[in-house]
Design a protein around this motif. Structure first.
Motif, PDB file in Angstrom:
ATOM      1  N   GLN A 191       0.825  -1.215   0.000  1.00  0.00           N
ATOM      2  CA  GLN A 191       0.000   0.000   0.000  1.00  0.00           C
ATOM      3  C   GLN A 191       0.860   1.266   0.000  1.00  0.00           C
ATOM      4  O   GLN A 191       0.585   2.235  -0.699  1.00  0.00           O
ATOM      5  CB  GLN A 191      -0.934   0.002   1.230  1.00  0.00           C
ATOM      6  CG  GLN A 191      -2.028   1.069   1.173  1.00  0.00           C
ATOM      7  CD  GLN A 191      -2.868   1.001  -0.102  1.00  0.00           C
ATOM      8  OE1 GLN A 191      -3.353  -0.061  -0.495  1.00  0.00           O
ATOM      9  NE2 GLN A 191      -3.012   2.131  -0.784  1.00  0.00           N
ATOM     10  N   CYS A 192       1.958   1.235   0.771  1.00  0.00           N
ATOM     11  CA  CYS A 192       2.846   2.394   0.870  1.00  0.00           C
ATOM     12  C   CYS A 192       3.485   2.694  -0.497  1.00  0.00           C
ATOM     13  O   CYS A 192       3.513   3.844  -0.951  1.00  0.00           O
ATOM     14  CB  CYS A 192       3.930   2.138   1.917  1.00  0.00           C
ATOM     15  SG  CYS A 192       5.046   3.529   2.106  1.00  0.00           S
ATOM     16  N   ILE A 193       3.998   1.650  -1.165  1.00  0.00           N
ATOM     17  CA  ILE A 193       4.640   1.846  -2.476  1.00  0.00           C
ATOM     18  C   ILE A 193       3.600   2.309  -3.499  1.00  0.00           C
ATOM     19  O   ILE A 193       3.870   3.171  -4.333  1.00  0.00           O
ATOM     20  CB  ILE A 193       5.360   0.555  -2.924  1.00  0.00           C
ATOM     21  CG1 ILE A 193       6.606   0.362  -2.049  1.00  0.00           C
ATOM     22  CG2 ILE A 193       5.739   0.603  -4.399  1.00  0.00           C
ATOM     23  CD1 ILE A 193       7.397  -0.899  -2.310  1.00  0.00           C
ATOM     24  N   ARG A 194       2.386   1.780  -3.391  1.00  0.00           N
ATOM     25  CA  ARG A 194       1.314   2.168  -4.326  1.00  0.00           C
ATOM     26  C   ARG A 194       0.936   3.634  -4.133  1.00  0.00           C
ATOM     27  O   ARG A 194       0.673   4.360  -5.093  1.00  0.00           O
ATOM     28  CB  ARG A 194       0.110   1.256  -4.072  1.00  0.00           C
ATOM     29  CG  ARG A 194      -1.025   1.465  -5.047  1.00  0.00           C
ATOM     30  CD  ARG A 194      -1.242   0.270  -5.959  1.00  0.00           C
ATOM     31  NE  ARG A 194      -1.869   0.714  -7.196  1.00  0.00           N
ATOM     32  CZ  ARG A 194      -3.174   0.924  -7.321  1.00  0.00           C
ATOM     33  NH1 ARG A 194      -3.988   0.692  -6.317  1.00  0.00           N
ATOM     34  NH2 ARG A 194      -3.662   1.354  -8.463  1.00  0.00           N
ATOM     35  N   ASN A 195       0.921   4.087  -2.871  1.00  0.00           N
ATOM     36  CA  ASN A 195       0.600   5.498  -2.605  1.00  0.00           C
ATOM     37  C   ASN A 195       1.628   6.430  -3.249  1.00  0.00           C
ATOM     38  O   ASN A 195       1.307   7.520  -3.701  1.00  0.00           O
ATOM     39  CB  ASN A 195       0.559   5.777  -1.094  1.00  0.00           C
ATOM     40  CG  ASN A 195      -0.640   5.104  -0.437  1.00  0.00           C
ATOM     41  OD1 ASN A 195      -1.586   4.709  -1.137  1.00  0.00           O
ATOM     42  ND2 ASN A 195      -0.615   4.956   0.869  1.00  0.00           N
ATOM     43  N   PHE A 232      11.455  -0.907  -3.436  1.00  0.00           N
ATOM     44  CA  PHE A 232      11.130   0.475  -3.813  1.00  0.00           C
ATOM     45  C   PHE A 232      12.073   0.953  -4.927  1.00  0.00           C
ATOM     46  O   PHE A 232      11.637   1.489  -5.936  1.00  0.00           O
ATOM     47  CB  PHE A 232      11.232   1.410  -2.603  1.00  0.00           C
ATOM     48  CG  PHE A 232      10.991   2.855  -2.970  1.00  0.00           C
ATOM     49  CD1 PHE A 232       9.703   3.363  -3.011  1.00  0.00           C
ATOM     50  CD2 PHE A 232      12.046   3.697  -3.315  1.00  0.00           C
ATOM     51  CE1 PHE A 232       9.476   4.683  -3.397  1.00  0.00           C
ATOM     52  CE2 PHE A 232      11.829   5.007  -3.692  1.00  0.00           C
ATOM     53  CZ  PHE A 232      10.531   5.512  -3.727  1.00  0.00           C
ATOM     54  N   HIS A 233      13.396   0.737  -4.718  1.00  0.00           N
ATOM     55  CA  HIS A 233      14.372   1.143  -5.739  1.00  0.00           C
ATOM     56  C   HIS A 233      14.071   0.469  -7.073  1.00  0.00           C
ATOM     57  O   HIS A 233      14.137   1.087  -8.126  1.00  0.00           O
ATOM     58  CB  HIS A 233      15.797   0.769  -5.297  1.00  0.00           C
ATOM     59  CG  HIS A 233      16.432   1.813  -4.434  1.00  0.00           C
ATOM     60  ND1 HIS A 233      16.013   2.057  -3.145  1.00  0.00           N
ATOM     61  CD2 HIS A 233      17.453   2.684  -4.667  1.00  0.00           C
ATOM     62  CE1 HIS A 233      16.752   3.030  -2.626  1.00  0.00           C
ATOM     63  NE2 HIS A 233      17.631   3.433  -3.529  1.00  0.00           N
ATOM     64  N   GLU A 234      13.734  -0.805  -7.004  1.00  0.00           N
ATOM     65  CA  GLU A 234      13.516  -1.593  -8.218  1.00  0.00           C
ATOM     66  C   GLU A 234      12.282  -1.108  -8.992  1.00  0.00           C
ATOM     67  O   GLU A 234      12.313  -0.963 -10.198  1.00  0.00           O
ATOM     68  CB  GLU A 234      13.337  -3.066  -7.813  1.00  0.00           C
ATOM     69  CG  GLU A 234      13.044  -4.016  -8.941  1.00  0.00           C
ATOM     70  CD  GLU A 234      14.239  -4.271  -9.865  1.00  0.00           C
ATOM     71  OE1 GLU A 234      14.009  -4.850 -10.930  1.00  0.00           O
ATOM     72  OE2 GLU A 234      15.370  -3.871  -9.525  1.00  0.00           O
ATOM     73  N   LEU A 235      11.186  -0.837  -8.262  1.00  0.00           N
ATOM     74  CA  LEU A 235       9.924  -0.516  -8.929  1.00  0.00           C
ATOM     75  C   LEU A 235       9.728   0.973  -9.204  1.00  0.00           C
ATOM     76  O   LEU A 235       8.991   1.340 -10.113  1.00  0.00           O
ATOM     77  CB  LEU A 235       8.741  -1.027  -8.091  1.00  0.00           C
ATOM     78  CG  LEU A 235       8.574  -2.544  -7.994  1.00  0.00           C
ATOM     79  CD1 LEU A 235       7.398  -2.880  -7.094  1.00  0.00           C
ATOM     80  CD2 LEU A 235       8.360  -3.165  -9.374  1.00  0.00           C
TER      81      LEU A 235
END
Length: 1024
Positions: A191-195, A232-235
């Motif tokens: 959810q955090c990465i999607r936000n 996070f770095h990857e996406l």
């Protein structure tokens, strides 16, 4: 040739499809200098290009100690088949060295895959071509990093592991991990990465965490801080934006305020930038507190900025009304709807008032009402002779009253096709007067005038276009010819036989005086032929043309059609054969100056994309000012020209399709699951000479973040009528499917790095779906946005083409035009000498013609510094024309740059100091020729010219006046461009610290985003 379906996708193409498998390793995306260096240590196969057109395949790698670049196999011993990193002076992108330029097969090498390593005291070049733009970017980025940090590279790489970005991502993790457990749930992590990146699919983020856990043989779904940071770095790192950041970053990790200023000015063409504005951008887009406090823009902040509306391709200046609205109504294209009441096909479809609401909300300024007698003495609207349903006239007028000026304050035209009895005509009049009131424009036309009033004068007014009784009709009603598109359609669809159609007499009907009096400056009349219209048609009379007839005139009489539309309104409606409500191509008629091209708004696809895109350019107000060449009384323009337009300088449009983001699966496609194989078409729509298209390779199985990295170039001969359309399609063996599109007028393009927000087939914005592109425009002159810089390709003086004037065979007039030839030659020489000198300087700077002079100065500034960072060359800025001064002994290669720079400055000086005098001579000849304009026919007759020859003489006169005006304008804009060039040199010298101490002149401003035109004298009439 291919066919186009309604959505503009291509079918039955002959062109072979090519598939590009991105060379990036699937398990690792490049997101840092460390990734680039590691990739270089592993090595890549690159092509080495030599001057003799030979190409050698070699394996290049960086030594593990990062001290040298090696290649193998080589005939040299291993110690010679290498270049020391410390001897590298610069790394150039593209084909920008003498070897690339002179190589016989240069045209076959992709600009985006080529790069050069410049090394040694003699500035030798190692010219390389990678298998893909990805690989080229890795080498360019890694080598530039090594040059910047030299022996400190390892230390820098290690310290960057704990950089600002990692700290910020770790802090976000800690905010979720409130109990300090050292891990968070998979659901919270996703959810955090999607936000932070709303375009990412939840399933993709989950899969990435699961893959990571699987690679570590880890059970459970808890996510640690290290795992969170890695995913996070990857996406969330876009390699193409990382490579761009590194180009401008002084420390290769983030942009400080000065780096950002340089990017905005040199690349994005933004003027009047200072550190405060840079800081504002950083505070607005940088997500980390540390970055905001220190004035640093990280890769995430830079990505946020580039994806924001601030960096969209559409110029925000055009989001409001930005054109002169005080010209006659006939000088504008008008957004127009056909059978507005229909929401499906023309024959059986339903009629509905929502058709009017939709069209008016979209900025439509001409709607159609097909009115017939209805029950209970209430007129109704539908297409006669068909099975379409009916709506009450009164309710339509009610809706028009509510929405007439919802999207635009400029006049609305109601095209009334009246088939009612006198009794119901009176009801129509009552409804219109009662509901529309003083919005109705009923003022009689002024017979002293020659042109219609302007949209500005008619603000808030509703004009009725319909039949009108003749002025000598004294009764309360009279006889007029019928205007019945519906009857034509029913005949075409076989309801009446063909013989009857061919011999159909002109129908007449009774018109009541009250309805006739509501018609003022849009009186419907029947078109006979151009020569008759030129002599007898009144400026307030409007003719309607069936699409087939209009096409015939556009092909057979293009010049007459353009001249006709300078004074009169022409309405073009779709062929009655289009019973499916398909649309004609509006540009077929815009190119002839037709103002009211009626479109079926209910039918999406390519043609409506063009219509919607076109009317965006003037605040979506429904009116677009036509090009000057189509408005001026004496100007020559043929819509079907296959070449450049006289008096208009062609532009070169350079578009690089870099990447795509978050392409949705095409609607209704189920065959391939969620897999998308996208490719992009770039289409140019305009006059026939400009229509072109190019496509990228297909990127296999990647709709989320495909990298295309392909560059295209288009020549645009009439920029003011051109549009660019980006279409994204899904490559499928069954039939390529439409993903999204965006259509934009050429005049609205912003140059630099831009995002293109994609739209669906029906015009809705596709959430988070976009293209990332780079746009440059060269050899741009006038008429548009001056921050679009421009220089043409070099032409030697011997092969130089001068504008040619035609002979009229009228001695006195030909004598005047003969006097214009020398100043035309002088103007061309001044312009092209300047352009050639600038291109030579650009080439020595290692840049292509797309670059501007600020970028050139930034590129050469490192070469002007000695080993101890003292300048070897400085610029003396105390005079208007900055000179380069050598500070001691310098290498030959630098002397060559200084000499070429001096030549360029001399050509700039020559143009600035001579332009006004040459301009005045051309304008003087133009005025002298215009003295003959009114009496040209009688002068020609006296000289013995008859019919065909006389007509030819008039055409040649118009051609010559157009050439003279065009040449004067080109010189004016060239002077303006030259002044801008000097400002760019001056500002870049100060920014790089290359100005001679104490010579910074206070009165030179920073380069502007918009160039002012050379002030014209109050009495400077140029024959308009």
């Amino acid at each position: 040739m291919f066919l186009k379906s309604q959505d503009g996708t291509k079918q039955k193409r002959e062109r072979k499809k090519t598939v590009s498998f991105s060379s990036m390793p699937t398990e690792k995306k490049i997101s840092s200098a460390s990734d680039c260096i590691n990739s270089m240590v592993e090595g890549s196969e690159l092509k080495k290009v030599r001057s003799n057109s030979r190409i050698y395949h070699r394996y290049f790698l960086l030594d593990a100690d990062m001290q040298s670049l090696r290649w193998e196999p080589s005939k040299k011993d291993s110690e010679k088949a290498k270049i020391d990193i410390k001897s590298i002076k610069e790394v150039r992108t593209g084909k920008n060295t003498d070897i690339f330029r002179s190589n016989g097969i240069s045209d076959q090498i992709s600009e985006d895959c080529a790069f050069s390593v410049i090394y040694g005291e003699n500035y030798e070049s190692l010219d390389l071509v990678a298998n893909s733009a990805d690989v080229a970017n890795i080498w360019v980025t890694g080598l530039r990093y090594l040059i910047s940090y030299g022996k400190h590279t390892l230390d820098m790489l290690e310290s960057s592991q704990d950089n600002m970005r990692t700290s910020w991502v770790s802090q976000m993790f800690s905010e979720i991990d409130v109990d300090n457990l050292g891990h968070i749930t998979l659901c919270n992590a996703v959810q955090c990465i999607r936000n932070l990146n709303p375009g990412l699919k939840t399933s993709k983020i989950e899969l990435k965490f699961k893959e990571l856990h699987k690679s570590k043989d880890k059970a459970g779904t808890e996510v640690t801080k290290e795992e969170f940071v890695e995913v996070f770095h990857e996406l969330c790192t876009r390699p193409e934006i990382y490579f761009l950041l590194v180009q401008f970053s002084s420390n290769k990790e983030f942009l400080d305020t000065k780096d950002l200023m340089m990017f905005l000015e040199a690349e994005q063409g933004v003027a009047h930038i200072n550190e405060e504005i840079s800081l504002e951008i950083i505070h607005k887009y940088e997500p980390s507190k540390e970055g905001q406090e220190k004035g640093w823009l990280s890769i995430d902040g830079f990505t946020n900025y580039l994806m924001s509306p601030d960096c969209y391709i559409f110029d925000p200046e055009h989001k409001k009304v930005c054109q002169d609205m005080k010209q006659p109504l006939s000088h504008y294209f008008i957004n127009s709807s056909h059978n507005t009441y229909l929401i499906e096909d023309q024959f059986r479809g339903p009629s509905d008032i929502t058709g009017y609401i939709r069209a008016l909300k979209m900025g439509c300024r001409s709607v159609e009402l097909d009115v017939w007698d209805g029950p209970d003495n209430e007129p109704v609207i539908y297409t006669g002779h068909t099975m379409t349903s009916q709506i009450v006239f009164r309710s339509v007028i009610d809706i028009i009253n509510q929405y007439a000026f919802f999207a635009s304050e400029y006049p609305l035209i109601l095209c009334l096709e009246n088939h009612c009895s006198i009794k119901q005509q009176k009801v129509m009049v009552q409804h219109m007067k009662k509901i529309l009131g003083d919005k109705l424009y009923t003022t009689s036309p002024n017979v002293e005038e020659s042109y219609l009033p302007s949209p500005d004068v008619l603000k808030g007014k509703i004009l009725i276009k319909a039949k009108k009784l003749s002025s000598n009709c004294s009764g309360v009603e009279g006889d007029v010819t019928d205007e019945d598109e519906g009857a034509e359609m029913s005949q075409r669809t076989g309801k009446e036989n063909v013989e009857q159609l061919n011999n159909v007499p002109v129908k007449r009907f009774q018109l009541c005086k009250e309805l006739s009096e509501l018609v003022s400056i849009c009186k419907s009349v029947q078109f006979k032929e151009f020569q008759v219209s030129f002599q007898v048609q009144k400026y307030w009379e409007v003719c309607s043309f069936n699409e087939v007839l209009a096409s015939k005139y556009a092909n057979e009489n293009p010049g007459d059609f353009v001249n006709y539309n300078k004074r009169f309104l022409a309405r073009v409606f779709p062929s009655p054969m289009r019973i499916d409500s398909s649309n004609m191509n509006p540009q077929d008629f815009w190119k002839c100056g037709c103002q009211i091209v009626a479109m079926n708004f209910q039918t999406p696809g390519l043609m409506m994309d063009l219509n919607i895109g076109w009317f965006r350019q003037n605040g979506n107000c429904g009116y677009v000012l036509r090009p000057a060449i189509m408005r001026e009384e004496v100007s020559f323009f043929s819509a079907n020209t296959k070449d450049s337009v006289p008096g208009v300088s062609p532009q070169l449009l350079h578009i690089k399709i870099i990447s795509g983001q978050n392409f949705p699966k095409p609607k209704g496609s189920g065959a391939k699951g969620d897999v998308v194989d996208p490719y992009v078409y770039v289409e140019i729509h305009g006059i026939p000479a400009d229509c072109a298209e190019q496509r990228t390779k297909t990127v296999n199985q990647n709709g989320d973040a495909p990298i295309f990295d392909e560059s295209f170039e288009f020549q645009i001969n009439l920029p003011e009528l051109a549009m660019v359309r980006f279409v994204v399609l899904d490559d499928d063996y069954i039939g390529d499917e439409f993903i999204g599109q965006y259509t934009i007028p050429f005049e609205c393009l912003q140059t630099g790095y831009r995002h293109v927000p994609l739209q669906s087939l029906t015009g809705e914005v596709l959430a988070h779906a976009s293209l990332f592109v780079h746009v440059a425009i060269t050899n741009r002159r006038g008429g548009g946005k001056p921050h679009k810089r421009g220089l043409s390709v070099r032409k030697g003086k011997k092969s130089r083409e001068y504008a040619s004037l035609r002979t009229l065979w009228i001695k006195t007039v030909d004598e005047v035009f003969k006097n214009a030839q020398p100043p035309i030659r002088d103007a061309t020489d001044l312009r092209e000498n300047m352009q050639n000198a600038v291109v030579s300087f650009k080439e020595l700077c290692g840049l292509s013609s797309v670059a501007n002079l600020m970028q050139c100065m930034l590129a050469v500034s490192p070469r002007f510094l000695g080993p101890d960072n003292t300048p070897l060359v400085v610029l003396n800025l105390s005079e208007q024309y900055p000179t380069m001064e050598l500070q001691g002994i310098v290498p030959e290669v630098l002397k060559k740059i200084v000499t070429t720079y001096d030549t360029m400055i001399q050509s700039l000086k020559a143009l600035i100091e001579n332009a006004d005098a040459v301009y005045e001579k051309i304008v003087h000849c133009q005025k002298a020729a215009m003295e003959f304009h009114e009496h040209l026919h009688s002068i020609g007759t006296k000289e013995g010219l008859k019919e065909r020859k006389l007509q030819k003489a008039v055409e040649s006169f118009t051609w010559n006046i157009t050439i003279l005006k065009g040449q004067a304008d080109l010189l004016k804009y060239a002077k303006n461009e030259t002044l801008e060039n000097l400002k760019q040199i001056h500002y870049a010298a100060v920014s790089c610290g290359l100005n001679k101490p104490g010579t910074e002149s206070a009165d030179i401003q920073k380069p502007r985003r918009s160039l002012e035109v050379i002030p014209e004298k109050a009495n400077d009439e140029t024959g308009e």
